[in-house]
Design a protein around this motif. Structure first.
Motif, mmCIF file in Angstrom:
data_model
loop_
_atom_site.group_PDB
_atom_site.id
_atom_site.type_symbol
_atom_site.label_atom_id
_atom_site.label_comp_id
_atom_site.label_asym_id
_atom_site.label_seq_id
_atom_site.Cartn_x
_atom_site.Cartn_y
_atom_site.Cartn_z
ATOM 1 N N UNK A 45 21.074 41.097 68.245
ATOM 2 C CA UNK A 45 20.496 42.218 67.513
ATOM 3 C C UNK A 45 20.935 42.247 66.063
ATOM 4 N N UNK A 46 22.222 41.968 65.829
ATOM 5 C CA UNK A 46 22.734 41.943 64.458
ATOM 6 C C UNK A 46 22.099 40.815 63.657
ATOM 7 N N UNK A 47 21.952 39.647 64.279
ATOM 8 C CA UNK A 47 21.361 38.506 63.583
ATOM 9 C C UNK A 47 19.930 38.795 63.174
ATOM 10 N N UNK A 48 19.156 39.414 64.077
ATOM 11 C CA UNK A 48 17.777 39.741 63.722
ATOM 12 C C UNK A 48 17.725 40.775 62.596
ATOM 13 N N UNK A 82 14.818 49.398 71.000
ATOM 14 C CA UNK A 82 15.325 49.821 72.304
ATOM 15 C C UNK A 82 16.138 48.687 72.908
ATOM 16 N N UNK A 83 16.807 48.998 74.013
ATOM 17 C CA UNK A 83 17.568 47.975 74.724
ATOM 18 C C UNK A 83 16.647 46.872 75.212
ATOM 19 N N UNK A 84 15.447 47.222 75.634
ATOM 20 C CA UNK A 84 14.526 46.212 76.153
ATOM 21 C C UNK A 84 14.086 45.246 75.044
ATOM 22 N N UNK A 85 13.881 45.750 73.843
ATOM 23 C CA UNK A 85 13.549 44.860 72.724
ATOM 24 C C UNK A 85 14.735 43.947 72.396
ATOM 25 N N UNK A 86 15.944 44.481 72.524
ATOM 26 C CA UNK A 86 17.139 43.678 72.299
ATOM 27 C C UNK A 86 17.227 42.553 73.319
#
Length: 372
Positions: free
Chosen positions: A30-33, A43-47
């Motif tokens: 998530x941080x890299x994106x 959301x968690x699902x996108x993560x």
């Protein structure tokens, strides 16, 4: 697979470590994106979707629809059935096949950590066993142990089978070996590992050879997979045709694949191909070969046989691909690496270097780029 249900403080700590690595990898993607792509997960699902790459959709398709003889999905026959079958079973509880796949991989990775710790501790003690497990889970391609791929399940079954054999539970060893052969093609090589262990125990007068008959269960896993090929396509060896025709892979002398990978090193353009398809493939192939040679002198014959046969198998192809990932299957290599550090500084230096590569490769993968 597990000799006992109760957990020691060391084992509880290892499970916490594995779960912590999983969470950190998830957050890292998530941080890299957010930093590199300027894209935040809503959301968690996108993560979690950042890790739905490459072979993962193929396994999910098999889990949801089974093997089919038409359309693009007909090509997925090259993927063995045990993992998608378990994902389908888990999906009865959680409905979503992707979440089910992640849960299967998570449970398998936890079982793997416990089984490897207990197996290594039999010969080398608790401290070295802890280091071996830690090295496996910070290995540069260890992110495959956490995502919807077969690595964690396969290794849990392989190490569990070896642990059962060492403990004299041959029926359990054979059954887990059967499941391993249903998970990956190299699961059949467990026949050699278990046979070497049976021979050693017979030499030590701890085993009557007839007690090791469950070793014969291992090749049954391959026969079941061939049966699936026959049921869907009318040809038990259809997967070989697909490997050659679509995936362009076939058995070849090891030097063919090494020569091709070295060609990428020499081309140098573009740099990403030189590094990912050339330098890393050659480097990890060299690591596997060196560790295999050392294992013949430093480890149990069963472990040396597993190292040699797996290394020969994944190098014997017309072009090398994913060798850094396949090195994960060489679990005895973690014992050798754990033995090789004489000082805490050497240990920390290796862990830092391995973690940096883990960050680089997992970044590539989560971005949808080639990550083995």
């Amino acid at each position: 697979m597990l000799k006992r249900l109760s957990l020691s403080p060391q084992e509880s700590g290892l499970l916490a470590f594995v779960l912590a690595v999983k969470v950190l990898l998830l957050l890292y993607a998530g941080l890299a994106h957010a930093v590199i792509e300027n894209q935040s997960a809503g959301s968690l699902f996108e993560l979690l979707d950042y890790w739905r790459r490459w072979d993962t959709p193929h396994y999910l398709q098999i889990a949801a629809k089974g093997y089919v003889a038409e359309g693009e999905a007909r090509l997925f026959i090259v993927f063995f059935p045990m993992y998608p079958w378990l994902v389908r079973a888990m999906a009865w509880l959680v409905v979503d096949h992707y979440i089910a796949a992640l849960l299967v991989s998570t449970l398998a990775s936890l079982a793997l950590a416990l089984a490897l710790y207990r197996l290594v501790a039999l010969d080398y003690g608790a401290d070295l066993a802890q280091r071996a497990v830690a090295l496996l889970f910070v290995f540069p391609t260890s992110y495959f142990l956490h995502i919807a791929y077969t690595e964690s399940l396969f290794l849990a079954l392989v190490v569990g089978s070896a642990l059962a054999a060492r403990s004299g539970h041959w029926k359990t060893a054979g059954l887990l070996g059967l499941f391993a052969a249903l998970t990956r093609v190299n699961g059949a090589l467990l026949t050699a590992l278990l046979a070497c262990e049976a021979w050693r125990q017979w030499r030590e007068n701890r085993l009557a050879l007839y007690q090791a008959w469950p070793i014969l269960l291992v090749p049954t896993g391959v026969l079941i997979y061939l049966g699936v090929n026959h049921a869907v396509f009318g040809d038990p060896l259809h997967f070989l045709e697909v490997q050659r025709g679509h995936w362009h892979k076939r058995l070849a002398p090891p030097w063919d694949g090494l020569q091709g990978a070295w060609g990428w090193v020499l081309r140098g353009d573009p740099p990403t191909n030189r590094y990912m398809l050339g330098v890393q493939e050659v480097s990890f192939a060299a690591l596997a070969i060196v560790m295999t040679l050392i294992s013949a002198f430093r480890l149990r014959p069963a472990y040396a046989a597993w190292m040699a046969l797996n290394t020969l198998l994944f190098l014997s192809t017309n072009f090398m691909q994913s060798v850094p990932r396949y090195c994960l299957t060489l679990f005895p290599m973690m014992i050798l690496l754990a033995q090789g550090f004489r000082t805490p500084m050497q240990w920390m230096a290796f862990c830092v270097g391995s973690t940096l590569l883990l960050a680089l490769f997992s970044f590539q993968f989560s971005m949808g780029r080639w990550g083995f």
